[in-house]
Scaffold this active site. Sequence first.
Site, PDB file in Angstrom:
ATOM      1  N   LYS A 176       4.671 -39.988 -20.453  1.00 55.88           N
ATOM      2  CA  LYS A 176       4.405 -39.452 -21.945  1.00 55.88           C
ATOM      3  C   LYS A 176       3.008 -38.912 -22.229  1.00 55.88           C
ATOM      4  O   LYS A 176       1.918 -39.602 -21.904  1.00 55.88           O
ATOM      5  CB  LYS A 176       4.697 -40.743 -22.848  1.00 55.88           C
ATOM      6  CG  LYS A 176       4.386 -40.421 -24.390  1.00 55.88           C
ATOM      7  CD  LYS A 176       4.696 -41.485 -25.213  1.00 55.88           C
ATOM      8  CE  LYS A 176       4.456 -41.385 -26.828  1.00 55.88           C
ATOM      9  NZ  LYS A 176       4.761 -42.192 -27.482  1.00 55.88           N
ATOM     10  N   LYS A 202       8.281 -36.901 -21.308  1.00 55.56           N
ATOM     11  CA  LYS A 202       8.239 -36.413 -22.784  1.00 55.56           C
ATOM     12  C   LYS A 202       6.903 -35.839 -23.162  1.00 55.56           C
ATOM     13  O   LYS A 202       5.951 -36.250 -22.501  1.00 55.56           O
ATOM     14  CB  LYS A 202       8.392 -37.664 -23.806  1.00 55.56           C
ATOM     15  CG  LYS A 202       8.081 -37.518 -25.037  1.00 55.56           C
ATOM     16  CD  LYS A 202       8.079 -38.963 -25.758  1.00 55.56           C
ATOM     17  CE  LYS A 202       7.736 -38.651 -27.203  1.00 55.56           C
ATOM     18  NZ  LYS A 202       7.400 -39.954 -28.147  1.00 55.56           N
TER      19      LYS A 202
END
Length: 325
Positions: free
Chosen positions: A195, A248
């Site tokens: 992330k 992400k």
Amino acid sequence: MNYPVTRLRRLRANPQIRNLVQENQVNIQDLIYPLFVCEGKSIRKEIPSMPGIFQLSIDNIVKECEELSRLDIPGVLLFGIPAHKDHVGTDSYADEGIIQRAVRAIRESVSDLLIITDICLCEYTDHGHCGNIVSGDVDNDTTLDLLSRQALSHAKAGAGMLAPSAMMDGMVSSIRNTLDQNGFSGLPIMSYSAKFASSFYGPFREAAESSPQFGDRKSYQMNGTNAREALREIEQDIKEGADIAMVKPALAYLDIIRQARDNFSIPLAAYNVSGEYSMIKAAAARGWINEDQIVIEVLNSIKRAGADIIISYFAKDVAIRLKNY
Ligand code: PBG
């Protein structure tokens, strides 16, 4: 063989041939739809920077989930907006917390929808960071205890999968151990493994009311320039027992999805995040792009990069369209 014997246009001549040789196709069964749950009754409050996406109170979340299940969407990813925030995010692990009540309510009326819950503290802390603050920074190891408590309470409420997103070291093993010791060894973990500290989360922070009140998230979320480090993060999560790894955001990180796919056999999820949604919505609202076509193009690009699962705010629209064909 070269031109003129080889003519690649032969396989593009008509839709039938094109479809036969199509390599990737996004399906409803690949999609997860994020939802924002808030306190109150009959609330359906549109997020200004995310047209078509709402904060919903629990009664409306249940109705929404009934509709999503009719559309054959396999799962939802729940984010909670509590009435009360404090230093350690107490509502995140309270039995009567917003997510815990929402999960129980959905479970009562919808049986065939996978309920995934976000495990993080930023929506619940008054400082807006994803963990416990000690001396001005997020303290890793005390945050693990809080995340594990949150995970266990979501498990008890009936969540079908947990998605830890705090980017703490040891997050997956700590949650896995807690679940296993408490009778939830069968509950899967989808970790936000790679992330990145990204400006594409801007609209989400408006939706989830979770902006950091000081500083930024760069001491725990990844530097967007680092691909090798992303592979290390995923490798760690696999060793710690993650069942699914996530990359992400998606679009500025398609190369990371591809490298993850080539290096690991674990199922991969990609999060088509809020900023990626808002940019398309904004351009479409001005008539500058064809939204329907661009959405499919984008989702197919994420599949082509190697994602098995796509978390997207477009999931519902796409499901409605695919159903109507
Ligand atoms: C953290 C979390 C964030 C998103 C999902 N989980 C925001 C952040 O890290 O600041 C972003 C999702 C999106 O932008 O759509 N709980």
